[in-house]
Design an enzyme around this catalytic site. Structure first.
Site, PDB file in Angstrom:
ATOM      1  N   ASP A   3       2.101  -8.550   0.787  1.00 23.73           N
ATOM      2  CA  ASP A   3       1.695  -8.263  -0.583  1.00 23.73           C
ATOM      3  C   ASP A   3       0.297  -7.647  -0.548  1.00 23.73           C
ATOM      4  O   ASP A   3      -0.687  -8.331  -0.272  1.00 23.73           O
ATOM      5  CB  ASP A   3       1.697  -9.553  -1.407  1.00 23.73           C
ATOM      6  CG  ASP A   3       1.266  -9.330  -2.846  1.00 23.73           C
ATOM      7  OD1 ASP A   3       1.041  -8.164  -3.240  1.00 23.73           O
ATOM      8  OD2 ASP A   3       1.133 -10.334  -3.574  1.00 23.73           O
ATOM      9  N   TYR A  20      -4.035   6.755 -11.720  1.00 29.61           N
ATOM     10  CA  TYR A  20      -3.452   6.817 -10.378  1.00 29.61           C
ATOM     11  C   TYR A  20      -4.358   7.596  -9.431  1.00 29.61           C
ATOM     12  O   TYR A  20      -4.721   7.106  -8.347  1.00 29.61           O
ATOM     13  CB  TYR A  20      -2.068   7.455 -10.432  1.00 29.61           C
ATOM     14  CG  TYR A  20      -1.521   7.818  -9.076  1.00 29.61           C
ATOM     15  CD1 TYR A  20      -1.178   6.834  -8.149  1.00 29.61           C
ATOM     16  CD2 TYR A  20      -1.350   9.156  -8.705  1.00 29.61           C
ATOM     17  CE1 TYR A  20      -0.680   7.168  -6.901  1.00 29.61           C
ATOM     18  CE2 TYR A  20      -0.860   9.491  -7.460  1.00 29.61           C
ATOM     19  CZ  TYR A  20      -0.530   8.504  -6.564  1.00 29.61           C
ATOM     20  OH  TYR A  20      -0.050   8.841  -5.322  1.00 29.61           O
TER      21      TYR A  20
END
Length: 307
Positions: free
Chosen positions: A40, A129
């Site tokens: 993760d 982004y």
């Protein structure tokens, strides 16, 4: 770093590029392929633990938060994965005197250029982004870690969620599609990008400082999304589908895309001797792979595994 790594760790192996990286022969290196379930990237402790456990001499970070529009409403999540995670990797790898290969994006540029972007051109991302990916670049560059930041763009594959898969899905149910014709870039086949990356990594060990820093890596050539869609339809046998050209203004999205994001690959070609294939050649090979896999498992042709 040795020319051929002893241990190579790849993150994001359930994604388009990571999947292809994990399939390659890395010259006998021990390959640790980690999917999203294995690691993760929003958990710095997990990143540190994985690197300390495996002690790789190369990490290729192919994991990223790539939901361009969703990032506008999830800036903290995008930053954790695209900026904080590579910063932690770089910190750990600096202690090992190891190499970090980190992917970035053409979206770090504002899209106002009229010729292919060079690595030295000013960055000015237009959305969250691109900003998060630029922050990742800066963190890696400032870390003191041996690094290669590889900017790319318009990545697609025969698997996962991408523009090519969307066009093929629409071709099965529609006689016409509307596609933006005023955004220009280079479609990049994930398999080509993975193979180019391997060539860069294996060459980097003999290049010294010349083989470190930021490089642009993508297929050769350029087109628009409309041009890409037209070639997808033609080369996949869906010429009956009309591809209508529309403007960005006709297809509003939460995030603004750069109008022009072609990358100049000259520095990587000179430094590593790579030879990026033309994007149309990549498209033909991708469609051939798609056809083979669809024939082997017709039920999966609409949703080949991956993300």
């Amino acid at each position: 770093m040795p020319m051929t790594p002893h241990c190579l760790m790849i993150t994001g192996c359930n994604g388009q590029v990571g999947y292809e990286l994990a399939r390659l022969d890395w010259g006998g290196a021990r390959v640790v392929a980690l999917t999203r379930d294995d690691l993760d990237l929003a958990d710095p402790r997990a990143i540190r633990a994985a690197i300390r456990r495996e002690k790789p001499d190369v990490v290729v970070n192919a994991a990223a938060y790539t939901a361009v529009d969703r990032a506008e409403s999830e800036p903290a999540v995008a930053h954790r994965i695209n900026a904080d995670a590579p910063a932690v990797m770089a910190e750990e790898l600096a202690r090992l005197d190891a190499l970090l290969v980190h992917y970035s994006t053409d979206y770090v540029f504002d899209g106002r250029a009229t010729r292919p972007y060079r690595e030295s051109d000013p960055t000015s991302p237009a959305g969250i982004y691109g900003s998060s990916k630029l922050a990742g670049e800066l963190a890696v560059s400032a870390s003191g870690c041996e690094h290669l930041v590889l900017r790319t763009g318009w990545v697609y594959s025969y698997r996962g969620a991408n523009f090519l898969r969307t066009m093929l899905r629409l071709a099965a149910t529609r006689d016409a599609v509307n596609v933006v014709a005023d955004q220009r870039g280079t479609p990049t086949y994930a398999t080509d990008l993975a193979m180019l990356t391997r060539d860069v990594v294996l060459a980097a060990g003999s290049r010294g400082e010349a083989g470190r820093g930021i490089f642009h890596l993508a297929n050769a050539g350029e087109t628009t999304w409309h041009g890409f869609a037209t070639e997808i339809m033609r080369r996949s046998g869906n010429q009956h589908v009309l591809v209508n050209a529309i403007g960005t203004v006709d297809y509003p999205t939460p995030a603004r895309r750069p109008a022009y994001s072609v990358l100049d690959k000259g520095r990587a070609i000179q430094a590593f001797g790579v030879d990026p294939p033309d994007w149309r050649d990549g498209l033909d090979r991708c469609l051939a792979e798609y056809a083979v896999r669809a024939a082997a498992d017709p039920a999966s042709s609409g949703d080949l595994a991956g993300s």
